[in-house]
Design a protein around this motif. Structure first.
Motif, PDB file in Angstrom:
ATOM      1  N   MET A   1       0.865  -1.569  -0.064  1.00 37.63           N
ATOM      2  CA  MET A   1      -0.040   0.430  -0.085  1.00 37.63           C
ATOM      3  C   MET A   1       0.794   1.472  -0.078  1.00 37.63           C
ATOM      4  SD  MET A   1      -3.236   0.251   2.629  1.00 37.63           S
ATOM      5  CE  MET A   1      -4.225   1.785   2.227  1.00 37.63           C
ATOM      6  N   LYS A   2       2.090   1.035   0.714  1.00 42.39           N
ATOM      7  CA  LYS A   2       2.869   2.417   0.905  1.00 42.39           C
ATOM      8  C   LYS A   2       3.701   2.232  -0.560  1.00 42.39           C
ATOM      9  CE  LYS A   2       6.758   1.868   2.884  1.00 42.39           C
ATOM     10  NZ  LYS A   2       7.435   1.365   4.282  1.00 42.39           N
ATOM     11  N   ASP A   3       3.547   1.029  -1.571  1.00 42.58           N
ATOM     12  CA  ASP A   3       4.419   1.618  -2.730  1.00 42.58           C
ATOM     13  C   ASP A   3       3.132   2.463  -3.651  1.00 42.58           C
ATOM     14  OD1 ASP A   3       6.782   0.266  -1.704  1.00 42.58           O
ATOM     15  OD2 ASP A   3       6.191  -1.582  -2.606  1.00 42.58           O
ATOM     16  N   VAL A   4       2.112   1.348  -3.401  1.00 44.75           N
ATOM     17  CA  VAL A   4       1.220   2.254  -4.510  1.00 44.75           C
ATOM     18  C   VAL A   4       0.816   3.656  -3.721  1.00 44.75           C
ATOM     19  CG1 VAL A   4      -1.551   2.274  -4.905  1.00 44.75           C
ATOM     20  CG2 VAL A   4      -0.525   0.217  -4.457  1.00 44.75           C
ATOM     21  N   ALA A   5       0.842   4.455  -2.809  1.00 42.79           N
ATOM     22  CA  ALA A   5       0.815   5.726  -2.879  1.00 42.79           C
ATOM     23  C   ALA A   5       2.212   6.978  -3.108  1.00 42.79           C
ATOM     24  CB  ALA A   5       1.108   5.598  -1.139  1.00 42.79           C
ATOM     25  N   SER A   6       3.118   5.809  -3.009  1.00 42.11           N
ATOM     26  CA  SER A   6       4.026   6.150  -3.297  1.00 42.11           C
ATOM     27  C   SER A   6       4.314   6.780  -5.089  1.00 42.11           C
ATOM     28  CB  SER A   6       5.679   5.982  -3.225  1.00 42.11           C
ATOM     29  OG  SER A   6       5.434   4.981  -3.035  1.00 42.11           O
ATOM     30  N   ALA A   7       3.909   5.738  -5.840  1.00 40.02           N
ATOM     31  CA  ALA A   7       3.616   5.445  -7.214  1.00 40.02           C
ATOM     32  C   ALA A   7       2.342   6.136  -7.442  1.00 40.02           C
ATOM     33  CB  ALA A   7       3.309   3.961  -7.166  1.00 40.02           C
ATOM     34  N   ALA A   8       1.503   6.394  -7.143  1.00 41.30           N
ATOM     35  CA  ALA A   8       1.055   7.241  -7.280  1.00 41.30           C
ATOM     36  C   ALA A   8       0.456   8.719  -6.805  1.00 41.30           C
ATOM     37  CB  ALA A   8      -0.917   6.968  -6.932  1.00 41.30           C
ATOM     38  N   GLY A   9       1.104   9.294  -6.449  1.00 41.37           N
ATOM     39  CA  GLY A   9       2.235  10.375  -5.872  1.00 41.37           C
ATOM     40  C   GLY A   9       1.519  10.732  -4.364  1.00 41.37           C
ATOM     41  N   VAL A  10       0.218  10.022  -3.552  1.00 46.09           N
ATOM     42  CA  VAL A  10      -0.646  10.522  -2.743  1.00 46.09           C
ATOM     43  C   VAL A  10      -0.319  10.409  -1.571  1.00 46.09           C
ATOM     44  CG1 VAL A  10      -2.455  10.645  -4.397  1.00 46.09           C
ATOM     45  CG2 VAL A  10      -1.928   7.995  -3.102  1.00 46.09           C
ATOM     46  N   ALA A  11      -0.429  10.186  -0.430  1.00 48.98           N
ATOM     47  CA  ALA A  11      -0.850   9.561   0.475  1.00 48.98           C
ATOM     48  C   ALA A  11      -1.686   8.505   0.941  1.00 48.98           C
ATOM     49  CB  ALA A  11      -1.179  10.756   1.749  1.00 48.98           C
ATOM     50  N   LEU A  12      -0.650   7.581   2.107  1.00 47.65           N
ATOM     51  CA  LEU A  12      -1.544   6.260   2.030  1.00 47.65           C
ATOM     52  C   LEU A  12      -2.845   5.895   2.735  1.00 47.65           C
ATOM     53  CD1 LEU A  12       0.657   3.900   3.039  1.00 47.65           C
ATOM     54  CD2 LEU A  12       0.794   4.237   5.251  1.00 47.65           C
ATOM     55  N   LYS A  13      -3.152   7.549   3.160  1.00 46.95           N
ATOM     56  CA  LYS A  13      -4.952   6.900   3.320  1.00 46.95           C
ATOM     57  C   LYS A  13      -5.694   7.376   2.532  1.00 46.95           C
ATOM     58  CE  LYS A  13      -8.726   7.313   5.649  1.00 46.95           C
ATOM     59  NZ  LYS A  13      -8.256   5.709   6.495  1.00 46.95           N
ATOM     60  N   THR A  14      -5.438   7.915   1.294  1.00 41.94           N
ATOM     61  CA  THR A  14      -5.912   8.174  -0.139  1.00 41.94           C
ATOM     62  C   THR A  14      -5.802   6.886  -0.547  1.00 41.94           C
ATOM     63  OG1 THR A  14      -5.076  10.340   0.043  1.00 41.94           O
ATOM     64  CG2 THR A  14      -6.127   9.220  -1.782  1.00 41.94           C
ATOM     65  N   VAL A  15      -5.020   5.650  -0.936  1.00 44.71           N
ATOM     66  CA  VAL A  15      -4.958   4.478  -0.896  1.00 44.71           C
ATOM     67  C   VAL A  15      -6.051   4.131   0.180  1.00 44.71           C
ATOM     68  CG1 VAL A  15      -3.338   2.608  -1.485  1.00 44.71           C
ATOM     69  CG2 VAL A  15      -2.530   5.040  -2.317  1.00 44.71           C
ATOM     70  N   SER A  16      -6.077   4.032   0.962  1.00 40.89           N
ATOM     71  CA  SER A  16      -6.996   3.049   1.403  1.00 40.89           C
ATOM     72  C   SER A  16      -8.115   3.346   1.101  1.00 40.89           C
ATOM     73  CB  SER A  16      -5.897   3.383   3.325  1.00 40.89           C
ATOM     74  OG  SER A  16      -7.356   3.026   3.891  1.00 40.89           O
ATOM     75  N   ARG A  17      -8.200   4.965   1.245  1.00 37.42           N
ATOM     76  CA  ARG A  17      -9.639   5.421   0.782  1.00 37.42           C
ATOM     77  C   ARG A  17     -10.693   5.025  -0.102  1.00 37.42           C
ATOM     78  NH1 ARG A  17      -9.874   9.744   4.604  1.00 37.42           N
ATOM     79  NH2 ARG A  17      -8.021  11.027   3.434  1.00 37.42           N
ATOM     80  N   VAL A  18      -9.334   4.663  -1.330  1.00 39.32           N
ATOM     81  CA  VAL A  18      -9.649   4.030  -2.705  1.00 39.32           C
ATOM     82  C   VAL A  18     -10.298   2.720  -2.640  1.00 39.32           C
ATOM     83  CG1 VAL A  18      -9.044   4.055  -4.951  1.00 39.32           C
ATOM     84  CG2 VAL A  18      -8.886   5.613  -4.028  1.00 39.32           C
ATOM     85  N   VAL A  19      -8.870   2.007  -1.424  1.00 39.64           N
ATOM     86  CA  VAL A  19      -9.163   0.561  -2.039  1.00 39.64           C
ATOM     87  C   VAL A  19     -10.818   0.118  -1.006  1.00 39.64           C
ATOM     88  CG1 VAL A  19      -8.149  -1.648  -0.496  1.00 39.64           C
ATOM     89  CG2 VAL A  19      -6.411  -0.031  -1.853  1.00 39.64           C
ATOM     90  N   ASN A  20     -11.297   1.082  -0.159  1.00 37.47           N
ATOM     91  CA  ASN A  20     -12.746   0.812   0.831  1.00 37.47           C
ATOM     92  C   ASN A  20     -13.778   1.272  -0.001  1.00 37.47           C
ATOM     93  OD1 ASN A  20     -11.476  -1.060   2.683  1.00 37.47           O
ATOM     94  ND2 ASN A  20     -10.219   0.876   3.006  1.00 37.47           N
ATOM     95  N   GLY A  21     -13.400   1.810  -0.702  1.00 40.80           N
ATOM     96  CA  GLY A  21     -14.600   2.930  -1.791  1.00 40.80           C
ATOM     97  C   GLY A  21     -15.144   3.748  -0.772  1.00 40.80           C
ATOM     98  N   GLU A  22     -14.677   4.126   0.103  1.00 39.19           N
ATOM     99  CA  GLU A  22     -14.889   5.274   0.912  1.00 39.19           C
ATOM    100  C   GLU A  22     -15.103   6.452  -0.060  1.00 39.19           C
ATOM    101  OE1 GLU A  22     -12.453   6.480   4.827  1.00 39.19           O
ATOM    102  OE2 GLU A  22     -12.367   3.772   4.309  1.00 39.19           O
ATOM    103  N   PRO A  23     -15.463   7.928   0.238  1.00 35.21           N
ATOM    104  CA  PRO A  23     -16.497   8.885  -0.387  1.00 35.21           C
ATOM    105  C   PRO A  23     -15.313  10.031   0.028  1.00 35.21           C
ATOM    106  CG  PRO A  23     -17.631   8.632   1.964  1.00 35.21           C
ATOM    107  CD  PRO A  23     -17.207   7.302   1.460  1.00 35.21           C
ATOM    108  N   GLY A  24     -15.490  10.430  -1.145  1.00 37.95           N
ATOM    109  CA  GLY A  24     -14.857  12.234  -0.416  1.00 37.95           C
ATOM    110  C   GLY A  24     -12.603  11.962  -1.309  1.00 37.95           C
ATOM    111  N   VAL A  25     -12.640  11.825  -2.567  1.00 37.79           N
ATOM    112  CA  VAL A  25     -12.069  11.245  -2.921  1.00 37.79           C
ATOM    113  C   VAL A  25     -12.072  11.316  -4.544  1.00 37.79           C
ATOM    114  CG1 VAL A  25     -10.142   9.633  -3.901  1.00 37.79           C
ATOM    115  CG2 VAL A  25     -11.084   9.250  -1.136  1.00 37.79           C
ATOM    116  N   HIS A  26     -11.656  12.237  -5.172  1.00 37.26           N
ATOM    117  CA  HIS A  26     -11.334  13.157  -6.545  1.00 37.26           C
ATOM    118  C   HIS A  26     -11.788  11.957  -7.761  1.00 37.26           C
ATOM    119  CE1 HIS A  26     -11.894  15.964  -8.918  1.00 37.26           C
ATOM    120  NE2 HIS A  26     -10.676  16.383 -10.081  1.00 37.26           N
TER     121      HIS A  26
END
Lengths: 324, 324
Positions: A1-26
Motif C-alpha cells: 500500500m505504501k508502494d502504491v501510495a508513492s507510485a500514485a504520488g498520494v498519501a497512504l490514507k488516500t489509497v486506503s480510501r480508494v481501496v475501501n470505496g470511501e467517499p471524498g476522493v477526487h
DNA sequence: TAAGCTCTTGACAACGTTGTCTGCCCCCTC
DNA sequence: GAGGGGGCAGACAACGTTGTCAAGAGCTTA
C-alpha cells in the motif's frame, strides 16, 4: 500500500480510501490510485485490516466429518450463507473426538472468528464460556451443548421422527421392531431411542435394542443374536444413515421391513426402496447460519431453540408386511 | 498480552516468550506468567502474529462442491494433512463457476494463505501468476490449470480408466457401447471421452455419445434417442458418479450393461451391483496436500505432475452379456 | 473583503504481536 | 579482584492497515 501510495504520488490514507470505496476522493485521484494498484498487483493485507478493525469476516464451522454426506450437505449450506454475507468459512472435522473438537474451537477463537457454528462431539462446553461472555455468537447444530451452556440451537425433531418411523411399522402390522443405533452418549442416538421406546410402549423389548458403532463387529453380532431369538424382529428401525447402510449390507438380501433415520442417495434405487425418516441437512445449515448472522447484526434476544421437522418417505422397505 | 504482562509484573516480551515456549525464561517467571494467562483467559491474537511474522499457517482449498461425495472425501483428506501440520483450512466451493473460483482464490490470497489447493472450474488461470511469482505454492487437483500456468498437478488416470472400462465391456461381448458424460469443456469429461474413443477404435459411433449436465432433461432425451436407434447400445459407460446415478434412475430397471467412472456408496447393494472404475478421492487429497507442504518446506524443484492409477471393480452390471 | 463552508488530502497514532538489541546480574576463571 | 561469559529480562521498532483529526484550496455569502 505504501508502494502504491508513492507510485500514485498520494498519501497512504488516500489509497486506503480508494481501496475501501470511501467517499471524498477526487475521481481523477482515485483513477490514478487504481492504475497504480493494477500496475503493482497490490492486494490488501487482510491480517493487518483485521488487526486494526477487530472483525475478521470469518466464521468457524466444526462438524463431525465432512466426508459424511449429512455434514457435507450442512457444510455446503453454511458456506453459501457465509459467502453471501461476504465472509469466509474456516472448517474442521472433530471426528467425534471431544479433544479435537475443543482444539479446533480454540484455534478458531485464537484466529478471532466472528462467530461459530458447531456440531459438538463432547458434552462439556464450559470452555466456551469466556468467549461467549466476550460476545462471540455460537450456534449449535444437530446436537445441543452440554449442561450449563446457554446458546442457540438448531436440532431436528429426533424424538418425533423416531416415533413416526415406529408408528409406520406398527401400522403395517409389526409387533417385533428392533432398534439399531449408535452409542446413546450421542445425543441424537439417545433421542431416537427415546422416541422408539415411547411409541412402542408395552411392546418394548430390550433384547431388540442394539447401540453400537456402525459397521462394527459388535453391531453385526447383535443383529445375528436378534434373528436367533425365538421371536425375532420382523422389522428394523435404524438410528442413522450409516447404520441403515451397514444394516442393509449385513442383511445380505434377507427381506425384513426397515425404516431408517436419515435419507441417503440411491435409497430409491435399492430393491425394495428404503423407507426413511428424512432430515434436511441443507436446511439445518442454512437456518443455523442465518441465526448466527442475525446475532452478528446485533440481535441480543434470549437464546433460541429451533426444532426442524422431519418427514417420513415410504419407498417400500417400510411397508413390507410381517411374515405370516 | 499487555494485561497479562502487567498482571504478572513482567514485560510484554517475556509474556511473548512464555506463550511461544521460547527458551531463556526463568521457570518461576514463566509460571507466574502462565498463572496470569489462565486467570485472565488470555488467548494470543493470531492476526497480529500473522501481520508480524508474515505466515498465516492457513491453507486454502477450492473445490467444486463439498456436498459431492468425491470432493467431500478429498476435502477431508486435505484437512487431515493440514491439521497434522498445525495449519488450518479455509475452504470454498466454486460450484463449477469460473467467476466464483477466481473470487475465492483472490479472497484467499488477500488473507495471505500460505498455500493453495484447487480443483479449477475455469480454464484461464493467468490471474494466479503474480502470486505464484510471489512464491505461494499452488497445487491443482483432479484437473490441470489452463494454458500458460506451470504448477504441480495431481490427476487421476482418466484416459486409462476409461479405456479399462470400455475394454471390460468389449471383453464381455459388447459392440454398441454408449458414453454418457459431462460437457467436454470439463477436463475429466474430455479425457474420459478420449479414452473411450481410443479404446473403441472403429466401433466408435458418435450417435452413442452424449455430453450433457447430469440429471438434465437433455441427458434423458439423449438416452431415449439412443435406445430408439435401429442398433441401440447394449452397454453404457457413464463418465462420472453423478451421471452413473442419474442414468441408473433413467433406466428405470431396464437391464443394460453399465460401467461407471467413480465409485459410490451402495454401488454394491444395487441389483445388479454397479461395476465401476474407482478413483480414491482421499488419496488424491492426501497426495496433493503433502506435495503442497513439501513445497512449503522449501522444495523448489520443477513442477510435478502426478497421475494416480484407477481400478476397475466388477460388481455385476459391467459383466452383463449383450442380449442375443 | 473577511468569514464560513465544502471538498479533498494528509499526518499520525493505534491495533497486538515478535525480532533485535541492549542491559543487568551472577558466577566462573585467571 | 578484575575481566569475561551466560542466563534472564526489558525497551523499542516494525508489520500494514484504518480512525481521528487537522489543514489547505476553492467557493459562497454577508
Amino acid at each position: 500500500m505504501k508502494d502504491v501510495a508513492s507510485a500514485a504520488g498520494v498519501a497512504l490514507k488516500t489509497v486506503s480510501r480508494v481501496v475501501n470505496g470511501e467517499p471524498g476522493v477526487h475521481p481523477a485521484t482515485a483513477e490514478r490510485v487504481r492504475t497504480a494498484i493494477d500496475r503493482l498487483g497490490y492486494s490488501r493485507n487482510e491480517s493487518a485490516r483485521v488487526l486494526r478493525r477487530g472483525r475478521t469476516a470469518t466464521i468457524g464451522l466444526v462438524i463431525e466429518d465432512v466426508a459424511d454426506p449429512f455434514y457435507a450437505g450442512l457444510s455446503r449450506a453454511v458456506e453459501d450463507v457465509v459467502i453471501d454475507h461476504g465472509c469466509l468459512l474456516l472448517s474442521g472435522s472433530s471426528g467425534e473426538e471431544p479433544g479435537r473438537e475443543r482444539e479446533l474451537v480454540e484455534t478458531f477463537f485464537a484466529r478471532r472468528v466472528d462467530g461459530l457454528i458447531m456440531v459438538p462431539a463432547g458434552d462439556d462446553h464450559t470452555y466456551l464460556r469466556p468467549e461467549l461472555e466476550n460476545g462471540t455468537p455460537v450456534v449449535f447444530a444437530d446436537r445441543p451443548p452440554g449442561a450449563g451452556i446457554d446458546v442457540d440451537t438448531v436440532l431436528a425433531d429426533n424424538v418425533g421422527g423416531a416415533r413416526q418411523a415406529v408408528r409406520h411399522l406398527l401400522t403395517h402390522g409389526h409387533r417385533r421392531i428392533a432398534f439399531l443405533g449408535d452409542d446413546p452418549a450421542i445425543f441424537t442416538a439417545a433421542q431416537r431411542l427415546r422416541g422408539y421406546r415411547e411409541e412402542l410402549g408395552g411392546l418394548y423389548d430390550e433384547r431388540l435394542v442394539s447401540m453400537r458403532p456402525p459397521a462394527s463387529a459388535s453391531a453385526r453380532e447383535d443383529l445375528a443374536r436378534m434373528f436367533a431369538l425365538d421371536d425375532p424382529p420382523t422389522a428394523l428401525f435404524t438410528g442413522n444413515g450409516r447404520h441403515t447402510v451397514t444394516t442393509l449390507r449385513a442383511l445380505e438380501g434377507r427381506r425384513v421391513a426397515l425404516v431408517g433415520f436419515d435419507d441417503f442417495e440411491l435409497a430409491d434405487l435399492l430393491t425394495p426402496g428404503v423407507s426413511v425418516v428424512a432430515q434436511d441437512p441443507s436446511w439445518m445449515g442454512r437456518v443455523a447460519a442465518e441465526l448466527l448472522f442475525r446475532r452478528l447484526r446485533g440481535d441480543g434476544g434470549p437464546s433460541e431453540h429451533i426444532e426442524l421437522p422431519v418427514r417420513l418417505i415410504p419407498r417400500g422397505s417400510g411397508e413390507l408386511p410381517p411374515p405370516d
